[in-house]
Design a protein around this motif. Structure first.
Motif, PDB file in Angstrom:
ATOM      1  N   PHE A 184     -55.142 -15.046  27.046  1.00 52.34           N
ATOM      2  CA  PHE A 184     -55.449 -16.365  27.627  1.00 52.34           C
ATOM      3  C   PHE A 184     -56.940 -16.669  27.491  1.00 52.34           C
ATOM      4  CE2 PHE A 184     -56.136 -13.342  31.011  1.00 52.34           C
ATOM      5  CZ  PHE A 184     -57.282 -13.801  31.650  1.00 52.34           C
ATOM      6  N   TYR A 185     -57.232 -17.962  27.488  1.00 52.76           N
ATOM      7  CA  TYR A 185     -58.593 -18.474  27.633  1.00 52.76           C
ATOM      8  C   TYR A 185     -58.650 -19.223  28.958  1.00 52.76           C
ATOM      9  CZ  TYR A 185     -59.791 -17.606  22.712  1.00 52.76           C
ATOM     10  OH  TYR A 185     -60.063 -17.022  21.504  1.00 52.76           O
ATOM     11  N   GLU A 186     -59.698 -18.988  29.721  1.00 43.97           N
ATOM     12  CA  GLU A 186     -59.830 -19.679  31.000  1.00 43.97           C
ATOM     13  C   GLU A 186     -61.161 -20.431  31.042  1.00 43.97           C
ATOM     14  OE1 GLU A 186     -59.681 -18.868  35.837  1.00 43.97           O
ATOM     15  OE2 GLU A 186     -59.363 -17.226  34.423  1.00 43.97           O
ATOM     16  N   SER A 187     -61.058 -21.754  31.231  1.00 40.67           N
ATOM     17  CA  SER A 187     -62.230 -22.628  31.344  1.00 40.67           C
ATOM     18  C   SER A 187     -63.184 -22.446  30.173  1.00 40.67           C
ATOM     19  CB  SER A 187     -62.966 -22.385  32.674  1.00 40.67           C
ATOM     20  OG  SER A 187     -62.131 -22.652  33.769  1.00 40.67           O
ATOM     21  N   VAL A 188     -62.631 -22.513  28.965  1.00 40.92           N
ATOM     22  CA  VAL A 188     -63.433 -22.388  27.756  1.00 40.92           C
ATOM     23  C   VAL A 188     -63.833 -23.785  27.279  1.00 40.92           C
ATOM     24  CG1 VAL A 188     -63.473 -21.626  25.358  1.00 40.92           C
ATOM     25  CG2 VAL A 188     -62.313 -20.246  27.106  1.00 40.92           C
ATOM     26  N   GLU A 189     -65.114 -23.975  27.007  1.00 42.00           N
ATOM     27  CA  GLU A 189     -65.571 -25.278  26.526  1.00 42.00           C
ATOM     28  C   GLU A 189     -65.394 -25.355  25.014  1.00 42.00           C
ATOM     29  OE1 GLU A 189     -69.498 -28.211  26.452  1.00 42.00           O
ATOM     30  OE2 GLU A 189     -69.464 -26.421  27.734  1.00 42.00           O
ATOM     31  N   ALA A 190     -64.665 -26.361  24.586  1.00 47.23           N
ATOM     32  CA  ALA A 190     -64.427 -26.585  23.163  1.00 47.23           C
ATOM     33  C   ALA A 190     -65.151 -27.855  22.740  1.00 47.23           C
ATOM     34  CB  ALA A 190     -62.936 -26.716  22.891  1.00 47.23           C
ATOM     35  N   THR A 191     -65.969 -27.724  21.693  1.00 49.87           N
ATOM     36  CA  THR A 191     -66.764 -28.857  21.226  1.00 49.87           C
ATOM     37  C   THR A 191     -66.562 -29.048  19.730  1.00 49.87           C
ATOM     38  OG1 THR A 191     -68.432 -28.470  22.917  1.00 49.87           O
ATOM     39  CG2 THR A 191     -69.078 -29.837  21.053  1.00 49.87           C
ATOM     40  N   THR A 192     -66.338 -30.286  19.337  1.00 48.31           N
ATOM     41  CA  THR A 192     -66.163 -30.626  17.929  1.00 48.31           C
ATOM     42  C   THR A 192     -67.144 -31.722  17.558  1.00 48.31           C
ATOM     43  OG1 THR A 192     -63.807 -30.088  18.042  1.00 48.31           O
ATOM     44  CG2 THR A 192     -64.545 -31.406  16.173  1.00 48.31           C
ATOM     45  N   ASP A 193     -67.932 -31.485  16.510  1.00 45.35           N
ATOM     46  CA  ASP A 193     -68.859 -32.490  15.994  1.00 45.35           C
ATOM     47  C   ASP A 193     -68.295 -33.066  14.697  1.00 45.35           C
ATOM     48  OD1 ASP A 193     -70.851 -32.262  17.958  1.00 45.35           O
ATOM     49  OD2 ASP A 193     -71.626 -30.449  17.016  1.00 45.35           O
ATOM     50  N   ILE A 194     -68.195 -34.392  14.650  1.00 43.31           N
ATOM     51  CA  ILE A 194     -67.702 -35.078  13.456  1.00 43.31           C
ATOM     52  C   ILE A 194     -68.813 -35.988  12.962  1.00 43.31           C
ATOM     53  CG2 ILE A 194     -65.903 -36.566  12.522  1.00 43.31           C
ATOM     54  CD1 ILE A 194     -64.184 -35.729  14.943  1.00 43.31           C
ATOM     55  N   THR A 195     -69.201 -35.809  11.709  1.00 42.21           N
ATOM     56  CA  THR A 195     -70.345 -36.535  11.159  1.00 42.21           C
ATOM     57  C   THR A 195     -69.964 -37.250   9.870  1.00 42.21           C
ATOM     58  OG1 THR A 195     -71.845 -34.884  12.086  1.00 42.21           O
ATOM     59  CG2 THR A 195     -72.731 -36.331  10.372  1.00 42.21           C
TER      60      THR A 195
END
Length: 463
Positions: free
Chosen positions: A328-339
């Motif tokens: 499991f992942y708990e409270s993981v911040e996922a960020t995606t940059d689209i340029t």
């Protein structure tokens, strides 16, 4: 023959006006002189009168004032003049009812002409009645000049130009401060009674706001801010403190800045929106039309759309080997940059209000590599899928120049079921890239002018 007695001279018998019989003794008094002098009666009862000629509620000194007192029953034979070298004076006067007339007020250092007396003539307060028969009394002439006001928008930057500029989609507060100015170097007065009227067209027309609210692209709170004082509102002036210590006359309203205006010219300022401010105070009603340039982007027409590739996963969670095991992942911040290497990212009202606040983005969950059928796992509206355990916080997007950043906090776990052979989880985005023809309004600080250009922009939407 000059002797006088205490006995009545005679008895009067007669009848009154309603026919009743009257009978009484009467006396006779005579004098040695043919004409008796009248009785000289003097009322020496005195009361205290207080006279005030003041500048506003702050009691500013207006100059040297002259007040004339007369008795209504004998105005031609009795009068008295009172001079006020300051804003108030008390004095002892006969306990009578008098008329008090403000004759003149002259400033010490400047020529104000009949400014003060004309004001009291207009307000029907130049002549007042002073009643000192039963008690002491106060008469007050309170002069108010035409109020002046300043307007400030919290989201507006400080620039070396007279024009106010704000960015589309920003929350702002419109603050109006009111003051009264006098002469002879008297301090300004910020205890000002009255109301402020505001006509705020920085938002959007009501029909457009209702359409966006029904479509769910803006919240009810945002709709309220976009329509704040759209059809003109009148608000009472508020103060800091109360009573004689009140100061800081002001009115504050929160608002949301809408899209730029690519057509209108207001008070000589191109691409401006209207902000109209007025003050209603006594006999005055000053009004000011303030052009506000809203910078940012406004979509002219959508050109085409394309799906964002789903083979760029947001997150991969592998199921460990062995029965009854899971990860499991708990409270993981996922960020995606689209340029984009060529086009600017759209940052107009639609982005700020819809994408940046409550953008509804779906994330697909695929159980296992190579699985062709994906199930929707996360949505902002519907919560999580019943097939997998997990949660996602509100998706947030920010745009800057040619890139858009998507971030969220995710909690997810693989299945604990014994018959799940391969329970690897792949989270993939479900975005649509939208390209649009857009008008961009900017402001040239060096020349203090607003400019307009048409460009192609792109943005992200949920499927």
């Amino acid at each position: 023959e000059n002797e006088r007695t205490r006995d009545p001279k005679d008895i009067f018998n007669g009848m009154n006006s309603i026919g009743e019989t009257l009978s009484y003794a009467y006396f006779h008094a005579d004098a040695e002189e043919e004409i008796q002098r009248p009785v000289d009666f003097r009322d020496i009862t005195m009361s205290t009168a207080r006279f005030e000629v003041a500048g506003g509620l702050c009691n500013r000194t207006l100059g040297l004032s002259v007040i004339e007192l007369t008795l209504p029953t004998c105005a031609d034979t009795w009068s008295q003049v009172v001079q006020l070298d300051g804003w108030f004076q008390g004095m002892q006067l006969p306990a009578q009812v008098m008329d008090a007339r403000l004759v003149s007020t002259d400033a010490y250092d400047v020529d104000i002409g009949d400014t003060v007396t004309n004001y009291f003539t207009a307000t029907n307060m130049r002549i007042q009645s002073l009643d000192l028969i039963d008690d002491n009394a106060t008469l007050r002439w309170e002069y108010h000049p035409e109020p002046k006001f300043d307007v400030k928008l919290s989201a507006s930057p400080t620039i070396p130009c007279d024009t106010i500029i704000v960015t589309s989609g920003r929350k702002t507060t419109i603050t109006v401060t009111v003051r009264e100015e006098f002469w002879d170097d008297q301090p300004i007065c910020t205890h000002v009674p009255g109301n402020v009227t505001i006509r705020n067209e920085l938002g959007e027309p009501e029909d457009d706001v209702m359409e966006m609210a029904e479509a769910g692209t803006i919240t009810a709170a945002q709709a309220t801010l976009l329509l704040a004082c759209r059809n003109r509102c009148s608000l009472p002036i508020e103060h800091i403190g109360s009573g004689d210590g009140a100061e800081g006359a002001h009115v504050v309203i929160p608002a949301l800045v809408g899209q730029p205006d690519a057509v209108a010219t207001i008070a000589g300022v191109q691409y401006a929106k209207l902000l109209e401010i007025g003050v209603l105070a006594g006999v005055y009603s000053p009004m000011s039309t303030i052009p506000v340039v809203v910078t940012g982007m406004k979509i002219i027409s959508e050109d085409f759309t394309m799906d964002f590739p789903q083979y760029f996963p947001v997150m991969i969670l592998y199921d460990p080997p062995g029965d009854s095991s899971h990860s499991f992942y708990e409270s993981v911040e996922a960020t995606t940059d689209i340029t984009s290497s060529e086009y600017e990212a759209f940052t107009g009202l639609e982005f700020e209000a819809a994408i940046g606040v409550t953008f509804e983005v779906e994330v697909d969950a695929c159980a296992g590599l190579g699985v062709s059928s994906c199930k929707d796992l996360f949505t902002l509206e519907g919560g999580i899928s019943a097939d997998f355990g997990g949660s996602m916080s509100e998706v947030k997007m920010t745009a800057e120049e040619k890139s858009i950043t998507v971030s969220s906090t995710i909690t997810i776990a693989t299945s604990e079921e014994n018959d799940a052979i391969n329970n690897d989880m792949i989270l993939v985005p479900a975005f649509v890239v939208t390209f649009a023809e857009t008008r961009k309004i900017s402001f040239d600080i060096d020349n203090c002018t607003s400019t307009s250009e048409v460009i192609i922009t792109w943005a992200l939407e949920g499927k």
